[in-house]
Design a protein around this motif. Structure first.
Motif, short mmCIF file in Angstrom:
data_model
loop_
_atom_site.label_atom_id
_atom_site.label_comp_id
_atom_site.label_asym_id
_atom_site.label_seq_id
_atom_site.Cartn_x
_atom_site.Cartn_y
_atom_site.Cartn_z
N ALA A 87 0.90 -1.26 0.10
CA ALA A 87 -0.05 0.05 -0.06
C ALA A 87 0.61 1.38 0.05
O ALA A 87 0.60 2.21 -0.66
N ASP A 90 2.52 1.64 -3.51
CA ASP A 90 1.59 2.06 -4.36
C ASP A 90 1.23 3.58 -4.14
O ASP A 90 1.20 4.19 -5.16
N LYS A 91 1.26 4.19 -2.93
CA LYS A 91 1.05 5.59 -2.91
C LYS A 91 2.17 6.38 -3.38
O LYS A 91 2.00 7.51 -4.03
N ARG A 115 -4.56 -7.54 -7.28
CA ARG A 115 -4.36 -7.58 -5.76
C ARG A 115 -5.21 -8.83 -5.44
O ARG A 115 -4.92 -9.80 -4.95
#
Lengths: 123, 123
Positions: A87, A90-91, A115
């Motif tokens: 996460a 990905d940010k 995912r």
DNA sequence: CCTGTTAGTTCATAAGTCGCGAACTACGGG
DNA sequence: CCCGTAGTTCGCGACTTATGAACTAACAGG
């Protein structure tokens, strides 16, 4: 034993990620972590792709992945629990992990890159 | 001088691409080639990011990029003309180059990751 | 054809990275 | 306190990478 160093999200670099995943064994480890919520110990990966990976080598692989910001490792009793930092990655770099996983799957002939929903790997 | 070896599309690997682009100088070279139609000679890249790269080192960089399947090099008279093989790479690994370029741009603070239309590089 | 110039490749080697066995550390358990 | 398990660190040989020096290829001029 010095405490582990996990880079902050802002210190994650593209080079670091590309280098970490350019090794087939590390790629296999990361693939094993990225698609699950549950943490896995290092010992879970002692066998990769028909080969028994020595403990010291495994340890180095985990260090590279950790320092690239791809995974987080925390000691839990006698073992080390590893989880993907997907996460966060990905940010910082939206779509990067996704694309690399899709490419990896395509190459190794496996479907399912996304995912949870098996999209993106597309037609 | 042995003739150059360009892998066929099917022989392009993810590891090869990730490894090739995990070096900042090679990344800079590739970025300089990927967003243009026009071929550029090696000499065009003798200066990368404030540093003068030695000819022999440059030559190695181009070899790595070539063997990863990312670029094509052809001798044209006295110089070497390099072009990106982006369309072919895209065919084999859709979205991979896009995502890496977007991530690179985001990291180096530049906009414009997409091919011709400056989208994709986030919101 | 010979000489020179430009652009790039190849060779040799020094510097750096990696792989992995051996030794060590950390955390429980009895 | 001693033992077993899980992983880290050290040390060193093997492999990679960087780069100056020498070499090759393609022209241009005389």
């Amino acid at each position: 034993m010095r405490p582990f160093t996990h880079p902050s999200v802002d210190n994650i670099t593209v080079e670091g990620i590309l280098h970490a995943l350019s090794d087939p064994e590390r790629m296999a480890i990361y693939v094993g972590l990225v698609n699950t919520e549950t943490a896995r110990s290092c010992a879970n990966f002692q066998r990769i792709n028909e080969r028994t990976v020595p403990k010291s080598t495994l340890s180095q692989h985990f260090r590279i992945l950790r320092e690239a910001g791809l995974i987080r490792s925390e000691r839990q009793g006698v073992e080390m629990l590893n989880t993907s930092r997907r996460a966060e990655v990905d940010k910082r770099f939206p779509g990067l992990v996704d694309a690399i996983m899709a490419a990896h799957c395509r190459q190794s002939g496996k479907a399912n890159a996304g995912r949870k929903r098996g999209r993106r790997a597309r037609a």
